[in-house]
Design a protein around this motif. Structure first.
Motif, mmCIF file in Angstrom:
data_model
loop_
_atom_site.group_PDB
_atom_site.id
_atom_site.type_symbol
_atom_site.label_atom_id
_atom_site.label_comp_id
_atom_site.label_asym_id
_atom_site.label_seq_id
_atom_site.Cartn_x
_atom_site.Cartn_y
_atom_site.Cartn_z
ATOM 1 N N SER A 66 -1.522 -56.882 95.114
ATOM 2 C CA SER A 66 -2.237 -55.707 94.617
ATOM 3 C C SER A 66 -1.280 -54.621 94.150
ATOM 4 O O SER A 66 -1.546 -53.909 93.176
ATOM 5 C CB SER A 66 -3.166 -55.154 95.705
ATOM 6 N N THR A 67 -0.126 -54.497 94.817
ATOM 7 C CA THR A 67 0.876 -53.512 94.394
ATOM 8 C C THR A 67 1.446 -53.889 93.036
ATOM 9 O O THR A 67 1.611 -53.038 92.160
ATOM 10 C CB THR A 67 2.011 -53.408 95.429
ATOM 11 N N ASN A 68 1.737 -55.163 92.848
ATOM 12 C CA ASN A 68 2.244 -55.637 91.565
ATOM 13 C C ASN A 68 1.226 -55.394 90.456
ATOM 14 O O ASN A 68 1.586 -54.960 89.343
ATOM 15 C CB ASN A 68 2.588 -57.118 91.650
ATOM 16 N N GLU A 69 -0.037 -55.632 90.742
ATOM 17 C CA GLU A 69 -1.097 -55.397 89.753
ATOM 18 C C GLU A 69 -1.185 -53.917 89.397
ATOM 19 O O GLU A 69 -1.373 -53.554 88.226
ATOM 20 C CB GLU A 69 -2.434 -55.900 90.293
ATOM 21 N N GLU A 70 -1.052 -53.043 90.399
ATOM 22 C CA GLU A 70 -1.088 -51.592 90.146
ATOM 23 C C GLU A 70 0.085 -51.172 89.266
ATOM 24 O O GLU A 70 -0.071 -50.369 88.334
ATOM 25 C CB GLU A 70 -1.067 -50.821 91.465
ATOM 26 N N ILE A 71 1.265 -51.718 89.550
ATOM 27 C CA ILE A 71 2.450 -51.372 88.762
ATOM 28 C C ILE A 71 2.270 -51.814 87.313
ATOM 29 O O ILE A 71 2.508 -51.033 86.377
ATOM 30 C CB ILE A 71 3.702 -52.014 89.381
ATOM 31 N N LEU A 72 1.858 -53.038 87.105
ATOM 32 C CA LEU A 72 1.687 -53.553 85.744
ATOM 33 C C LEU A 72 0.606 -52.784 84.997
ATOM 34 O O LEU A 72 0.759 -52.483 83.806
ATOM 35 C CB LEU A 72 1.355 -55.050 85.787
ATOM 36 N N HIS A 73 -0.476 -52.443 85.701
ATOM 37 C CA HIS A 73 -1.543 -51.654 85.077
ATOM 38 C C HIS A 73 -1.009 -50.285 84.647
ATOM 39 O O HIS A 73 -1.308 -49.813 83.537
ATOM 40 C CB HIS A 73 -2.708 -51.484 86.049
ATOM 41 N N SER A 74 -0.213 -49.631 85.500
ATOM 42 C CA SER A 74 0.346 -48.311 85.176
ATOM 43 C C SER A 74 1.268 -48.385 83.966
ATOM 44 O O SER A 74 1.210 -47.540 83.064
ATOM 45 C CB SER A 74 1.104 -47.740 86.384
ATOM 46 N N LEU A 75 2.111 -49.423 83.930
ATOM 47 C CA LEU A 75 3.066 -49.565 82.827
ATOM 48 C C LEU A 75 2.386 -49.930 81.514
ATOM 49 O O LEU A 75 2.910 -49.631 80.433
ATOM 50 C CB LEU A 75 4.123 -50.608 83.180
ATOM 51 N N LEU A 80 8.697 -45.693 87.413
ATOM 52 C CA LEU A 80 8.092 -45.876 88.732
ATOM 53 C C LEU A 80 8.867 -45.092 89.772
ATOM 54 O O LEU A 80 10.089 -44.927 89.666
ATOM 55 C CB LEU A 80 8.116 -47.356 89.130
ATOM 56 N N ILE A 81 8.153 -44.612 90.793
ATOM 57 C CA ILE A 81 8.797 -44.114 92.010
ATOM 58 C C ILE A 81 8.214 -44.929 93.157
ATOM 59 O O ILE A 81 7.064 -44.737 93.560
ATOM 60 C CB ILE A 81 8.568 -42.616 92.228
ATOM 61 N N LEU A 82 9.012 -45.866 93.654
ATOM 62 C CA LEU A 82 8.575 -46.766 94.711
ATOM 63 C C LEU A 82 8.936 -46.171 96.067
ATOM 64 O O LEU A 82 10.115 -45.991 96.383
ATOM 65 C CB LEU A 82 9.248 -48.129 94.547
ATOM 66 N N HIS A 83 7.914 -45.867 96.872
ATOM 67 C CA HIS A 83 8.121 -45.358 98.227
ATOM 68 C C HIS A 83 8.287 -46.558 99.158
ATOM 69 O O HIS A 83 7.322 -47.298 99.403
ATOM 70 C CB HIS A 83 6.926 -44.512 98.658
ATOM 71 N N LEU A 84 9.497 -46.759 99.684
ATOM 72 C CA LEU A 84 9.815 -48.002 100.380
ATOM 73 C C LEU A 84 10.229 -47.770 101.827
ATOM 74 O O LEU A 84 11.072 -46.907 102.125
ATOM 75 C CB LEU A 84 10.942 -48.733 99.653
ATOM 76 N N GLU A 85 9.657 -48.586 102.732
ATOM 77 C CA GLU A 85 10.074 -48.586 104.132
ATOM 78 C C GLU A 85 11.385 -49.331 104.315
ATOM 79 O O GLU A 85 12.153 -49.049 105.222
ATOM 80 C CB GLU A 85 8.980 -49.254 104.984
ATOM 81 N N GLY A 86 11.603 -50.338 103.469
ATOM 82 C CA GLY A 86 12.805 -51.158 103.588
ATOM 83 C C GLY A 86 12.508 -52.583 103.979
ATOM 84 O O GLY A 86 13.416 -53.405 104.129
#
Length: 468
Positions: free
Chosen positions: A89-98, A105-111
Motif C-alpha cells: 500500500s505504501t508503494n501504491e501511495e508513492i506511485l500515485h503521488s508521483l 518524496l519525504i520518507l519517514h523511516l523507523e529503520g
C-alpha cells in the motif's frame, strides 16, 4: 533610446512624503498610527523608496540552469510526506503521488522498512528522494546503505537529502551529540560520491514551529551550522566538505512578505558564513527546503489552514526554496483529500499562477530588499551575541536557547488569546455554535531539552477544545 524626461513633475523625497502624511494625520502620531514591529526587532514603515537602499541589488539565482531545453527558469521540487505502513500500500501511495504532480518524496523511516519493496518501480534519477529518520539513527543509516548497495545505485541516480543532523539528537534525548557527530562524519564519507544528495540537513524550522520569531529561527539555525562545522573540522571534515554536504530546511510562517525576505536572507547569510570559513560557494549551489509551518495552523478551523498552506507555499517559492514541502496538517493521519490538496498546491502555483516563469520575482522591491537587509543585520547581531556567550551548544546546555524560544511562543499565544493578534477561524470569524470543524487537541508536554511544535492558537484551543 532617449534620456528626455517625459514628466514635468518635480522630484519628491521620502522626507517630503512623510511630512505630507503627518499633515494628513491631523495630529495623530506617525509611528503609532502607521508603523509596526516585525518579530520584535524590525520596524515596518508604511512605504519604502529607493532612498531606503544603499544601491541597486542584484537578482538572486536560486539554482543552476536546467539541463533540459525549454524548461522554465524557476525550478523547485514538490515534496510529499510518506509514512510507510504495509509495503504494498505504501508503494501504491508513492506511485500515485508521483503520477499526480509530486516529483519528490519525504520518507519517514523507523529503520526497519523494506525500501526495495516500498520504492519498487520508482525511478530515483528523476525525482528528489528524501529520508527523515524517526527511530534509531545508526539503524536508519544502515538501512539506507543496504538499499543503495542492493540496487548498485549510481551517484547520478540519487538526489535529495537526509533530514537529520547531530543537533537533532540533543533535542530528542538531551544527549548523544558526540555519537551523532561520529555518525555525521560517516555519512559524509559514505555519500561523498553522491554530489546531488545531502546527508545532513540543518532544521531551522524547529525554532519557527516551536514559536520562535524569524530572527530567532535564522540565528539559532545558523548557530547550529557553526557548531556542526566546527565539530566536523576536529574530525578531519573540512568546512568546504561540510558546506557541500549540508542542506537547509526552513519553515514558512504567516508573515508572507517577511518570509520571502527571510529565505533570501538565509541564502545570502550562508554564502557569507562560508566566506568566513574561507570557503567560496555560489548562491545557486545552496539547497534550501521550505515547508509550510505547523505554528501558523489552527486546530479550530481546518479549512482555513488550506489557505494558510497556499500563501506559505508561495512565500517559499518566491523566497527561493529549492524544494517545497506542503505538510498536511493532520500529518500521518491526513485523509486522501488533504494529501491531494497539499500535493496540488505546488502544481497550481506553477501551472496556473506561473510562479516558475521568473527566477527572482521579488528582486527590485524596495520593501522586500530593505526587509531582507534588516533581517540580515538582526541575525548577524544575534549570532555575534550567541558566540560571545559560548556558542550554540552552550546555549542549548544551559537552556537559554529554550527559554528565549518559549518566551516568544508564550508572548505570541497570549496575543491571540487576548485578541490583540487576529487568527481567522480561531479568535475571529469562528463558529457561533458548537465547533465541529476542528482537529483533535492534545496538551503540549515538553521536556526541558525539547522544543516541540506548537501553535499560535494553542491557548485559545486549550479553552475551547480541551474537553471536546
Amino acid at each position: 533610446m532617449t534620456n528626455q524626461d517625459l514628466f514635468s513633475f518635480p522630484p519628491t523625497s521620502k522626507e517630503d512624503w512623510i511630512d505630507q502624511v503627518k499633515r494628513d494625520l491631523d495630529g495623530k502620531d506617525f509611528d503609532d498610527t502607521l508603523t509596526s514591529m516585525l518579530w520584535e526587532k524590525i520596524k515596518i514603515q508604511p512605504f519604502y523608496t529607493a532612498e531606503d537602499l544603499k544601491g541597486p541589488s542584484a537578482e538572486f539565482k536560486f539554482h543552476p540552469d536546467s539541463k533540459i531545453p525549454e524548461i522554465s527558469p524557476r525550478i523547485w521540487n514538490n515534496l510529499v510526506s510518506i509514512f510507510p505502513k504495509e509495503d504494498k500500500s505504501t508503494n501504491e501511495e508513492i506511485l500515485h503521488s508521483l503520477q499526480n504532480s509530486a516529483d519528490g518524496l519525504i520518507l519517514h523511516l523507523e529503520g526497519t522498512e523494506n525500501l526495495n519493496q516500498i520504492l519498487k518501480a520508482v525511478h530515483t534519477e528523476f525525482i528528489s528522494t528524501n529520508f527523515l529518520p524517526t527511530g534509531d539513527i545508526s539503524q536508519f543509516f544502515h538501512l539506507i546503505q543496504e538499499w543503495i548497495e542492493s540496487l548498485t545505485l549510481k551517484p547520478s541516480m540519487l538526489s535529495g537529502a537526509i533530514f537529520w543532523n547531530p543537533c537533532d539528537e540533543l533535542f530528542r534525548s538531551g544527549e548523544n551529540f558526540d555519537l551523532g557527530m561520529d555518525q555525521a562524519v560517516k555519512a559524509i564519507n559514505d555519500f561523498k560520491e553522491f554530489r546531488e544528495f545531502y546527508p545532513l540537513t540543518i532544521d531551522f524550522s524547529r525554532y519557527a514551529n516551536a514559536g520562535g520569531t524569524g530572527i530567532q529561527e535564522l540565528t539559532y539555525g545558523l548557530g547550529e551550522v557553526i557548531e556542526v562545522i566546527d565539530k566536523l573540522s576536529k574530525k578531519a571534515i573540512s568546512p568546504s566538505q561540510a558546506f557541500e554536504n549540508i542542506a537547509f530546511h526552513t519553515g514558512m510562517g504567516d508573515s508572507h512578505f517577511a518570509e520571502i525576505a527571510k529565505v533570501k536572507a538565509l541564502r545570502k547569510l550562508i554564502v557569507e558564513l562560508a566566506s568566513n570559513y574561507g570557503v567560496q560557494i555560489e548562491m545557486d549551489s545552496i539547497h534550501i527546503v521550505t515547508s509550510t509551518a505547523e505554528w501558523s495552523k489552527s486546530l479550530m478551523d481546518r479549512d482555513t489552514n488550506l489557505i494558510r498552506q497556499t500563501y506559505e507555499a508561495m512565500a517559499g517559492i518566491l523566497g527561493g526554496g529549492n524544494s517545497l514541502w506542503v505538510k498536511p496538517v493532520e500529518s500521518k493521519k491526513a485523509s486522501a483529500l488533504e494529501k491531494r490538496i497539499a500535493r496540488n498546491i505546488s502544481a497550481i502555483l506553477k501551472e496556473e499562477s506561473y510562479l516558475d516563469k521568473v527566477m527572482d520575482p521579488a528582486a527590485g522591491s524596495f520593501y522586500l530588499e530593505k526587509l531582507q537587509e534588516e533581517i540580515e543585520k538582526s541575525v548577524i547581531s544575534g549570532l555575534q551575541d550567541l558566540e560571545e556567550k559560548g556558542g550554540w551548544l552552550k546555549s542549548f546546555e544551559d537552556l537559554t536557547l529554550h527559554a528565549k524560544i518559549r518566551n516568544s511562543r508564550e508572548t505570541a499565544q497570549k496575543k491571540v488569546l487576548s485578541d490583540s493578534s487576529i487568527k481567522v477561524g480561531a479568535n475571529k470569524y469562528l463558529s457561533k455554535s458548537k465547533i465541529e470543524n476542528h482537529l483533535p487537541f492534545q496538551p503540549l508536554i515538553e521536556e526541558d531539552f525539547e522544543l516541540l511544535p506548537s501553535r499560535a492558537t494553542y491557548f485559545v484551543e486549550l479553552n475551547h477544545l480541551s474537553d471536546s
